[in-house]
Design a protein around this motif. Structure first.
Motif, PDB file in Angstrom:
ATOM      1  N   GLU A   1     209.446  69.129  13.518  1.00  0.00           N
ATOM      2  CA  GLU A   1     209.278  69.946  14.716  1.00  0.00           C
ATOM      3  C   GLU A   1     207.807  70.221  14.987  1.00  0.00           C
ATOM      4  N   LEU A   2     207.047  70.544  13.925  1.00  0.00           N
ATOM      5  CA  LEU A   2     205.622  70.833  14.095  1.00  0.00           C
ATOM      6  C   LEU A   2     204.870  69.595  14.560  1.00  0.00           C
ATOM      7  N   ARG A   3     205.260  68.451  14.039  1.00  0.00           N
ATOM      8  CA  ARG A   3     204.590  67.218  14.465  1.00  0.00           C
ATOM      9  C   ARG A   3     204.839  66.950  15.940  1.00  0.00           C
ATOM     10  N   SER A   4     206.078  67.202  16.405  1.00  0.00           N
ATOM     11  CA  SER A   4     206.427  66.976  17.812  1.00  0.00           C
ATOM     12  C   SER A   4     205.674  67.943  18.723  1.00  0.00           C
ATOM     13  N   ILE A   5     205.632  69.212  18.350  1.00  0.00           N
ATOM     14  CA  ILE A   5     204.944  70.216  19.174  1.00  0.00           C
ATOM     15  C   ILE A   5     203.466  69.869  19.312  1.00  0.00           C
ATOM     16  N   ARG A   6     202.831  69.516  18.202  1.00  0.00           N
ATOM     17  CA  ARG A   6     201.401  69.206  18.250  1.00  0.00           C
ATOM     18  C   ARG A   6     201.130  67.934  19.047  1.00  0.00           C
ATOM     19  N   HIS A   7     202.074  67.009  19.021  1.00  0.00           N
ATOM     20  CA  HIS A   7     201.914  65.807  19.840  1.00  0.00           C
ATOM     21  C   HIS A   7     201.931  66.177  21.328  1.00  0.00           C
ATOM     22  N   GLN A   8     202.864  67.090  21.716  1.00  0.00           N
ATOM     23  CA  GLN A   8     202.939  67.543  23.107  1.00  0.00           C
ATOM     24  C   GLN A   8     201.673  68.306  23.501  1.00  0.00           C
ATOM     25  N   ILE A   9     201.168  69.110  22.605  1.00  0.00           N
ATOM     26  CA  ILE A   9     199.937  69.872  22.884  1.00  0.00           C
ATOM     27  C   ILE A   9     198.773  68.931  23.143  1.00  0.00           C
ATOM     28  N   ARG A  10     198.642  67.903  22.345  1.00  0.00           N
ATOM     29  CA  ARG A  10     197.530  66.971  22.517  1.00  0.00           C
ATOM     30  C   ARG A  10     197.646  66.220  23.858  1.00  0.00           C
ATOM     31  N   ARG A  11     198.872  65.857  24.202  1.00  0.00           N
ATOM     32  CA  ARG A  11     199.066  65.157  25.489  1.00  0.00           C
ATOM     33  C   ARG A  11     198.754  66.094  26.660  1.00  0.00           C
ATOM     34  N   ASN A  12     199.190  67.354  26.561  1.00  0.00           N
ATOM     35  CA  ASN A  12     198.945  68.324  27.639  1.00  0.00           C
ATOM     36  C   ASN A  12     197.450  68.618  27.776  1.00  0.00           C
ATOM     37  N   GLU A  13     196.768  68.786  26.636  1.00  0.00           N
ATOM     38  CA  GLU A  13     195.318  69.027  26.672  1.00  0.00           C
ATOM     39  C   GLU A  13     194.592  67.851  27.313  1.00  0.00           C
ATOM     40  N   GLN A  14     195.067  66.648  27.038  1.00  0.00           N
ATOM     41  CA  GLN A  14     194.444  65.466  27.635  1.00  0.00           C
ATOM     42  C   GLN A  14     194.612  65.472  29.157  1.00  0.00           C
ATOM     43  N   SER A  15     195.812  65.886  29.598  1.00  0.00           N
ATOM     44  CA  SER A  15     196.065  65.936  31.057  1.00  0.00           C
ATOM     45  C   SER A  15     195.174  66.973  31.724  1.00  0.00           C
ATOM     46  N   ILE A  16     195.027  68.143  31.106  1.00  0.00           N
ATOM     47  CA  ILE A  16     194.172  69.199  31.669  1.00  0.00           C
ATOM     48  C   ILE A  16     192.744  68.724  31.768  1.00  0.00           C
ATOM     49  N   ARG A  17     192.250  68.100  30.717  1.00  0.00           N
ATOM     50  CA  ARG A  17     190.860  67.638  30.727  1.00  0.00           C
ATOM     51  C   ARG A  17     190.638  66.573  31.802  1.00  0.00           C
ATOM     52  N   GLU A  18     191.582  65.673  31.927  1.00  0.00           N
ATOM     53  CA  GLU A  18     191.425  64.638  32.949  1.00  0.00           C
ATOM     54  C   GLU A  18     191.384  65.272  34.354  1.00  0.00           C
ATOM     55  N   ARG A  19     192.258  66.284  34.612  1.00  0.00           N
ATOM     56  CA  ARG A  19     192.299  66.943  35.911  1.00  0.00           C
ATOM     57  C   ARG A  19     190.978  67.686  36.175  1.00  0.00           C
ATOM     58  N   LEU A  20     190.469  68.402  35.159  1.00  0.00           N
ATOM     59  CA  LEU A  20     189.222  69.159  35.321  1.00  0.00           C
ATOM     60  C   LEU A  20     188.009  68.246  35.452  1.00  0.00           C
ATOM     61  N   GLU A  21     187.989  67.141  34.745  1.00  0.00           N
ATOM     62  CA  GLU A  21     186.864  66.206  34.835  1.00  0.00           C
ATOM     63  C   GLU A  21     186.773  65.623  36.254  1.00  0.00           C
ATOM     64  N   GLY A  22     187.943  65.474  36.910  1.00  0.00           N
ATOM     65  CA  GLY A  22     187.928  65.003  38.292  1.00  0.00           C
ATOM     66  C   GLY A  22     187.322  66.022  39.237  1.00  0.00           C
ATOM     67  N   LEU A  23     187.447  67.335  38.870  1.00  0.00           N
ATOM     68  CA  LEU A  23     186.907  68.389  39.731  1.00  0.00           C
ATOM     69  C   LEU A  23     185.405  68.594  39.561  1.00  0.00           C
ATOM     70  N   ILE A  24     184.875  68.346  38.386  1.00  0.00           N
ATOM     71  CA  ILE A  24     183.457  68.642  38.126  1.00  0.00           C
ATOM     72  C   ILE A  24     182.561  67.454  38.451  1.00  0.00           C
ATOM     73  N   ARG A  25     183.127  66.372  38.964  1.00  0.00           N
ATOM     74  CA  ARG A  25     182.306  65.214  39.329  1.00  0.00           C
ATOM     75  C   ARG A  25     182.201  65.105  40.849  1.00  0.00           C
TER      76      ARG A  25
END
Length: 793
Positions: free
Chosen positions: A153-177
């Protein structure tokens, strides 16, 4: 042991130094609570542990122990039902893992047959919990972080967290350029309140929409969570909460699994701490070049080349300090700055260290006693405390010591009786030493008073000592002189510094005659001591040279026996060749005899007799063996060298012959040399043949017949053994003529085996004798190669 002595002799400094070598919390606690013991068995056990620790240090570089924290508070929290965090569980897991590693380490030592007793007994108390240890190592890393492998369960949750963090960063990087850069204070992505934000200039806060989470100290920048990532941040927050809950669940599960093993973990921590403490004692001993002393049951102190552990080894002067066997009191006299006080402290501190199970800074074969108490009245004249001390404070301390001491005490007095009138102080010092001596306690005292020099000579069980002073260099050597009282060097020093001789003579006349005589006596003793020391060094050099010569002789002796055995082997081969040649000749003769018997049709010699003769000839040949220890000839020769009562021997030490009486021990015999009996080491004895008696009768035995006109007959044997070449040939010539005249058809010449020289002489003579038909070696039952059978024509 009283606490004051530990402070006076600075034992606590030893503990601090020792603690620096520990790596575990429990080991450090052992060092902190270390104190000398007055129980001989306890001290002996501690010293044995230290000795074994030093052995492991020499062989394997020490016991492999990592840094281990104190887990006692963690186990206490488990006892009351609390849960542990990741760091605490990691520390417990490290104890379990180290336990397994230490057990494997000592199993390897046992398989290598390393002789240890105390350490093996200690390690037997360790218990492993493999399942718990494995689960902790899988779930928690060394820093206490719960790993992804802790649960699916912990491995699955952390995998989802990493994917979500990646999505947030990609969205924000599009805004700051691009075109939005002008609205930003800096083109970076940061976090506020656990949410991803971007730094926006204050006047453009409404451009991106969303939520403002913070602003800079100047107010010119606000940290905005754009509306494009609000939902993603909300989802990330929920996932992080789920992660925290799963981590807490895992930690609770591990805590519950650890709780039943609290006692095992506590026991393991104690044992590992004890091993760490023993290893620290060994490392400490190695650093200060110390040894483990022996314990004297009689409490005899023998500190050879003792030195104070706080003084660097290349600067300190080592001294032999011996107390107890021949004298129970040492009185050290002499001027200040000579090293009296440091010698006193060295004795006391090394004794404390030994009774605490620590190695001491002394040479091998040093020994200590075990005392119930060690008392000291020591004032360092170089310290402020001594300058402020008074006679009253000294006496207060001495009174306390006198009220507590007994026969199992060691007492150290520095400047006994000082601080008052010299006459009264000397009298008081003598009386105090008498009082201590009456109890049987051991005492070492330093003093300036010359009266105590006489006291050291007159009192049984008391000996004088002093610190050597080099008058030529006007400096102390810090060398302790047992048996030599200190003397005043004031006149000698003044003279060397240039003071007029008339002033020195005037001063000398003012002191009493007894003091002058005493100083002269001491000066004579010092002169004799130096002369004796010089002679001792010369004798020591001679002994070393003699030992080297002895070693060379032993090597040569071994080489001699090796070469002798080689020669035996060579002689054996030559003997076999002779036997083979004789066997071939005898075979020819036997064939001729058989042919004659067949031709005559009768048998004077039985067939089995011929076969027996062949067998005996064959037995003359010895089996060759490359291994000399299987050589029968050599075994027989070695057997001749075995000593037994009644044997005559040469005593190498005295160069005299003697007779063995009885064996005293495994390597010592009692020997009779003339009228003297003495014990001699077996390696100094060489077996010799008994002194041969002079032959009182001729080798040729003549017999006068009772009838027949007094005719003289000779024996059928001639014994030439022990004769020289010329005498033997002359005797053989006369004997052969008389044997022929006596009508013998066959005679035997006994020449012995020996080197073969006499046998060759006989053969050479027989070869050319006119009456000899043939000759050859005698059968085995008639002497074998030690005799020759001669057949006449």
């Amino acid at each position: 042991m009283n606490k004051k002595i530990l402070t006076t002799l600075e034992f606590n400094k030893i503990k601090v130094h020792l603690k620096n070598y520990t790596t575990t919390a429990f080991g450090a606690e052992e060092a902190d609570k270390l104190e000398p013991s007055s129980d001989s068995q306890v001290v002996e056990g501690w010293l044995e542990e230290t000795e074994e620790g030093m052995k492991v240090l020499r062989l394997r570089g020490g016991i492999p122990l990592p840094v281990l924290q104190n887990i006692r508070p963690h186990l206490k929290r488990l006892e009351i039902g609390a849960l542990l965090n990741g760091s605490e569980i990691a520390q417990i897991g490290k104890v379990l893992y180290t336990t397994s590693e230490v057990l494997r380490f000592f199993e390897d030592l046992s398989e290598a047959e390393v002789d240890l007793v105390r350490l093996y007994e200690l390690v037997e108390k360790l218990e492993t919990v493999p399942s718990l240890s494995g689960k902790i190592r899988q779930s928690i890393d060394e820093d206490g972080y719960v790993t992804d492998e802790a649960s699916t369960e912990l491995r699955s949750i952390r995998h989802q967290i990493r994917r979500n963090e990646q999505s947030i960063r990609e969205r924000l990087e599009g805004l700051i350029r691009g075109k939005n850069t002008k609205y930003l204070s800096d083109s970076i992505i940061t976090m506020r309140n656990d949410r991803y934000v971007i730094p926006v200039k204050s006047e453009y806060r409404s451009v991106f929409g969303g939520v403002v989470h913070d602003q800079s100290a100047s107010g010119q920048t606000v940290f905005v969570e754009p509306k494009q990532v609000v939902e993603l941040n909300n989802r990330l927050r929920q996932q992080q909460i789920a992660e925290r809950h799963e981590v807490e669940r895992i930690l609770a599960e591990l805590s519950n699994e650890i709780a039943p093993h609290r006692q095992v973990l506590l026991q393991n921590s104690y044992v590992l701490g004890r091993l760490d403490f023993i290893d620290a004692k060994a490392s400490f001993g190695k650093e200060i070049n110390a040894v483990v002393p022996r314990i004297s049951p009689e409490k005899y102190i023998v500190l050879r080349q003792a030195r104070h552990p706080f003084i660097e080894e290349d600067k300190v002067v080592a001294n032999d300090i011996i107390l107890g066997e021949d004298y129970q009191a040492i009185v050290i006299t002499g001027p200040n700055t000579g090293g009296k006080t440091i010698t006193l402290k060295t004795l006391g501190l090394l004794q404390l260290m030994g009774q605490a199970g620590l190695p001491i800074t002394a040479a091998e074969d040093s020994q200590i006693g075990v005392f119930n108490e060690i008392f000291a009245d020591i004032g360092d004249e170089q310290s402020i405390e001594q300058n402020l001390s008074t006679f009253s404070s000294h006496m207060t301390n001495i009174v306390s010591i006198m009220s507590q001491m007994d026969k199992n005490s060691l007492i150290l007095f520095d400047e006994l009786g000082a601080g008052t009138d010299p006459q009264e102080g000397a009298a008081l010092a003598i009386s105090l030493l008498d009082a201590v001596g009456s109890t049987g306690a051991y005492v070492m005292a330093t003093t300036h008073y010359p009266e105590l020099k006489v006291y050291g000579y007159n009192r049984k069980g008391t000996i004088n000592a002093s610190m050597e002073f080099d008058v030529d260099s006007l400096s102390p050597t810090y060398k302790l002189l047992i048996g030599v009282p200190g003397r005043s060097n004031a006149f000698d020093i003044s003279r060397r510094l240039g003071l007029e001789e008339s002033i020195i003579d005037g001063a000398r006349q003012m002191i009493d005659v007894e003091s002058q005589d005493l100083n002269e006596m001491i000066a004579d003793l010092e002169s004799r001591r130096k002369m004796t020391e010089t002679e001792y060094l010369e004798v020591r050099e001679q002994v070393e040279a003699a030992e080297k010569l002895l070693k060379d002789l032993e090597n040569a002796y071994g080489y001699f026996f090796e070469e002798r055995e080689k020669e035996f082997a060579k002689a054996k081969e030559q003997a076999n060749e002779v036997v083979e040649k004789a066997a071939e000749e005898s075979e020819k003769i036997i064939k001729e005899i058989r042919q004659k018997q067949l031709s005559l049709g009768r048998s004077q010699v039985k067939e089995h007799e011929l076969i027996q003769v062949q067998t005996e000839l064959a037995d003359l040949k010895q089996a060759e063996d490359s291994k000399l220890e299987k050589n029968k000839v050599l075994q027989k020769e070695k057997a001749k060298q075995v000593l037994k009562p009644g044997d005559e021997v040469l005593v190498e030490t005295f160069g005299q012959r003697g007779t063995l009486i009885e064996k005293i021990s495994s390597n010592e015999w009692q020997v009779q040399i003339g009228i003297i009996k003495m014990n001699v080491a077996e390696n100094q004895l060489t077996k010799v043949s008994p002194a041969q008696e002079e032959k009182t009768q001729k080798n040729i035995v003549r017999v006068t017949s009772s009838s027949g006109g007094g005719r003289t007959w000779v024996s059928s044997q001639l014994d030439l053994r022990g004769m020289r070449y010329d005498d033997a040939v002359h005797e053989l010539s006369n004997y052969l003529d008389e044997a022929v005249m006596s009508g013998y058809s066959e005679v035997i010449i006994i020449h012995g085996k020996g080197t073969g020289a006499l046998r060759n002489a006989v053969n050479d003579y027989l070869k050319n004798h006119r009456s000899v038909k043939k000759y050859g070696l005698a059968p085995q039952n008639l002497g074998g190669t030690g005799a020759t059978v001669v057949e006449f024509k």
